[in-house]
Enzyme design. Sequence first.
Site, PDB file in Angstrom:
ATOM      1  N   ASP A  38      -8.018  42.884 -56.853  1.00 61.26           N
ATOM      2  CA  ASP A  38      -8.949  42.415 -57.880  1.00 61.26           C
ATOM      3  C   ASP A  38      -8.638  41.010 -58.405  1.00 61.26           C
ATOM      4  O   ASP A  38      -7.490  40.718 -58.759  1.00 61.26           O
ATOM      5  CB  ASP A  38      -8.915  43.347 -59.091  1.00 61.26           C
ATOM      6  CG  ASP A  38      -9.199  44.786 -58.740  1.00 61.26           C
ATOM      7  OD1 ASP A  38      -9.477  45.083 -57.581  1.00 61.26           O
ATOM      8  OD2 ASP A  38      -9.126  45.625 -59.661  1.00 61.26           O
TER       9      ASP A  38
ATOM     10  N   GLU B 268     -14.621  50.764 -62.808  1.00 53.67           N
ATOM     11  CA  GLU B 268     -13.540  49.800 -62.959  1.00 53.67           C
ATOM     12  C   GLU B 268     -14.107  48.414 -63.248  1.00 53.67           C
ATOM     13  O   GLU B 268     -15.292  48.141 -63.065  1.00 53.67           O
ATOM     14  CB  GLU B 268     -12.682  49.750 -61.689  1.00 53.67           C
ATOM     15  CG  GLU B 268     -11.934  51.038 -61.396  1.00 53.67           C
ATOM     16  CD  GLU B 268     -10.936  50.896 -60.258  1.00 53.67           C
ATOM     17  OE1 GLU B 268      -9.761  51.248 -60.455  1.00 53.67           O
ATOM     18  OE2 GLU B 268     -11.337  50.424 -59.178  1.00 53.67           O
TER      19      GLU B 268
END
Length: 522
Positions: A35, A217
């Site tokens: 990420d 998320e």
Amino acid sequence: MSSSLDAARPVTAPAVTPRFRPAIHFTASDTWLNDPNGLVFHDGLYHLFFQNNPYGNVWGNMSWGHATSPDLLHWAEHPVAIAGDEVEDIFSGSVVVDHGNTSGFGTVESPALVAVYTSAFKAASPHSGTQAQSLAYSTDGGMTWLKYDENPVLTRNSAHFRDPKVFRYEGPHGSCWVMVAVEAQHQKVVLYRSEDLKSWDFLSDFGPANADAGEWECPDLFPLAVDGDPDNTKWVLIVNVNPGAVAGGSGGQYFVGEFDGVRFVPDAGSLAAPAGLSSFPDKDAAQAALQQCLWLDWGRDCYASVSFSNVPDNRRIIIGWMNNWDYANQLPTAPWRSSMTLARELRLSSVNGSLQLIQHPVLTEQRVEENPVPGPAPFNLDGTALRLPDAVPGTAQVIEAEIVLGSAELVEFSLLGSTDGSQRTVLGYSTRSGRLTLDRRQSGNTQFHGKFASVEAAPAALEDGILKLLIVVDQCSVEVFAQDGKVVLTDLVFPEANSLNNWLSAEGGTATVRKLAISSIA
């Protein structure tokens, strides 16, 4: 997923593969990344922090890596910014410039950069087994960081409370910091407010809604003017989901609505499934509703997209992780594994009566034009494949096209193909289905994982009979921006070294190529 040092050992150990190293997409030099974190513009540089395993090229030992760029295309990697240790892994989060010195970590004249990140606490911590939000700060422009000695600053005693995105909210009753985070396994976005980044008060929550088959998320919440009108502003909430995305595995959905400083309320047009797709008893109905959700990207390889803070002129620029959790640890690259998408500037527009994000890749670098074939547009395609300039190793190729479909039933770009045509990635548009497809089943190495070979599809309405495409091909990826950025498809591909041929063709009738420009960026 394990966070032990055993995770540092690669699942596979392919030979070193420099030919897959992208020219204009960020990769770590020799380790794993996932990420994007802490995206911030500061003192003339774009800072990209990212989930990083400093010890190997699979997921584990989570820390924040760090890279900077002046142009969002060429990146310099720096030492690990915030390191995991025996007490905590450093999971995803965000960075703000504390201009008012609300935290006291800097001064008004020289504001600190403040990172708000998720501490994934280990057995050695008194918070063992929980995820909570913590702070670190930098007073030297993001190059070195100190963890706040009173971490964590916010806990819910939850094992899955993570991914804080923090922004400064300016409302009718003053300003404050707002945090958007998730209770991942409950498919909820949770919002908090703070005056000083240290003490947080609960505001509200949102969800489940739309795609909720997997964990939620990496949320983001920000305002955008509709069609550039500052008097008509809406709020966009990005929520990434894994698994359960439209192309399978992980992906990013979004909602458009209102935020009043306390609660986000989505517009009715953003809600394909107000109670979430898991509430549908009929799988066919749920699949149909999945197609109606708002997706950042219809491809397989764009996840965890979040936006930069502190960008001049209030531009909203996002970057995503160019991978999919279905096969992320098995990608056939070495010594690094994983890359980021191109930076994309977002706008919000009314499209056929509905509000939709428009995405344009940030391609500020001067491009080298390649030889036009067969010559200046317009020209017709009527069944004979047109050879385009080959892809060039070590560069990214940008193809811009406008095609009037006419009587043609199908238009195809064959990309990164072998000379005999047995290997290729195919981008096609069918007038019968009204869908754009990206087919990587014969793209090269697809055998490293059973879920990699795939065909992605997205609805893409022609405009006055015209298909507009901007295609970026960079060593091991294809990013497609169709219809002026209304539709985006991103896929990884791993072709053989000599698969460089590009072709354009039409079937079932004649199509007119109104524009064809091909260039490269090194």
